[in-house]
Scaffold this motif. Structure first.
Motif, short mmCIF file in Angstrom:
data_model
loop_
_atom_site.label_atom_id
_atom_site.label_comp_id
_atom_site.label_asym_id
_atom_site.label_seq_id
_atom_site.Cartn_x
_atom_site.Cartn_y
_atom_site.Cartn_z
N LYS A 46 -13.14 111.49 83.32
CA LYS A 46 -13.44 111.69 84.74
C LYS A 46 -12.91 113.04 85.18
O LYS A 46 -11.77 113.40 84.87
CB LYS A 46 -12.79 110.58 85.58
N ASP A 47 -13.75 113.80 85.89
CA ASP A 47 -13.35 115.07 86.50
C ASP A 47 -12.64 116.00 85.52
O ASP A 47 -11.60 116.58 85.81
CB ASP A 47 -12.42 114.82 87.70
N GLY A 48 -13.21 116.16 84.32
CA GLY A 48 -12.67 117.13 83.37
C GLY A 48 -11.40 116.72 82.66
O GLY A 48 -10.78 117.51 81.98
N SER A 49 -10.98 115.47 82.79
CA SER A 49 -9.83 114.98 82.05
C SER A 49 -10.13 113.59 81.55
O SER A 49 -11.12 112.97 81.94
CB SER A 49 -8.56 114.98 82.91
N ARG A 99 -22.64 110.62 85.97
CA ARG A 99 -22.53 112.03 86.34
C ARG A 99 -21.35 112.24 87.27
O ARG A 99 -20.60 113.21 87.15
CB ARG A 99 -23.82 112.50 87.01
N GLU A 100 -21.19 111.35 88.25
CA GLU A 100 -20.04 111.40 89.15
C GLU A 100 -19.26 110.12 88.97
O GLU A 100 -19.82 109.04 88.91
CB GLU A 100 -20.50 111.55 90.60
N GLY A 101 -17.95 110.23 88.88
CA GLY A 101 -17.13 109.05 88.65
C GLY A 101 -16.70 108.99 87.20
O GLY A 101 -16.73 109.98 86.47
N GLU A 102 -16.33 107.80 86.76
CA GLU A 102 -15.75 107.62 85.44
C GLU A 102 -16.79 107.24 84.40
O GLU A 102 -17.60 106.35 84.61
CB GLU A 102 -14.67 106.53 85.51
#
Length: 199
Positions: free
Chosen positions: A92-95, A70-73
């Motif tokens: 990760k983070d929308g990319s 959920r958070e991270g890669e």
């Protein structure tokens, strides 16, 4: 403080989902809410899956190993077909970017529609935790009963716009299958095996 805020968000989300199922959750509706709560609390998951992407004139099928966070890669590694086995998608983070044998290629921002095979799993899991539950029912399959949950825009009718169907094991709550459709046409289907949550 952060934990209290997270519990508050979880409670509000579950209440909204309860309202979506008609206000008095019983049977399949309650099971859908229980599963949603578990998926909201998980750190991530691992699984193997087959992804079928149907773009009308062309149909592609991929085998993938998944390690979703959920958070991270999050990492998706292609296992089939052999011609592209070993290609890894890192999100990760929308990319995200594709990587093979230490060489990687930037793929830019992810499309929010989720109509790409590599983006399908995060989109399915987002629907599982945040999507408006339009329908939920127990369904008989060759392997026994499963829970089917259908998510779509609350203003849309069945078969209009983007819709997500999710099938869960009623005992283990593992995600078994997910489909993304556009205007009634199934564009992406994911069949999961060995689904396990990280806590």
């Amino acid at each position: 403080m952060r934990r209290r805020f997270g519990l508050c968000v979880l409670t509000i989300t579950l209440c909204l989902a309860l309202a979506a199922c008609g206000g008095g959750a019983t049977g399949a509706e309650q099971l859908a809410l229980d599963i949603r709560g578990e998926y909201l609390a998980m750190e991530g998951c691992t699984a193997q899956l087959t992804v079928t992407a149907d773009y009308g004139q062309r149909v592609y099928e991929y085998g993938l190993d998944l390690e979703y966070r959920r958070e991270g890669e999050s990492v998706l590694t292609v296992t089939s077909p052999d011609a592209v086995a070993g290609v890894t998608a890192r999100l990760k983070d929308g990319s995200g970017y594709l990587e093979y044998d230490g060489v990687w290629v930037e793929t830019g921002p992810l499309d929010e529609s989720g109509m790409s095979p590599m983006e399908a799993v995060p989109v399915l899991l987002r629907y599982a935790t945040e999507g408006f539950i339009a329908e939920c029912a127990m369904e008989e399959t060759g392997e026994g009963q499963v829970l089917r949950v259908i998510c779509r825009d609350p203003e849309a009718k069945a078969g209009e716009g983007q819709e997500c169907s999710l099938w869960f094991d009623p005992d283990s709550h593992a995600l078994l299958r997910g489909e993304l459709s556009q205007d009634g046409f199934t564009v992406i289907q994911c069949v999961f095996s060995g689904f396990a949550t990280m806590e």
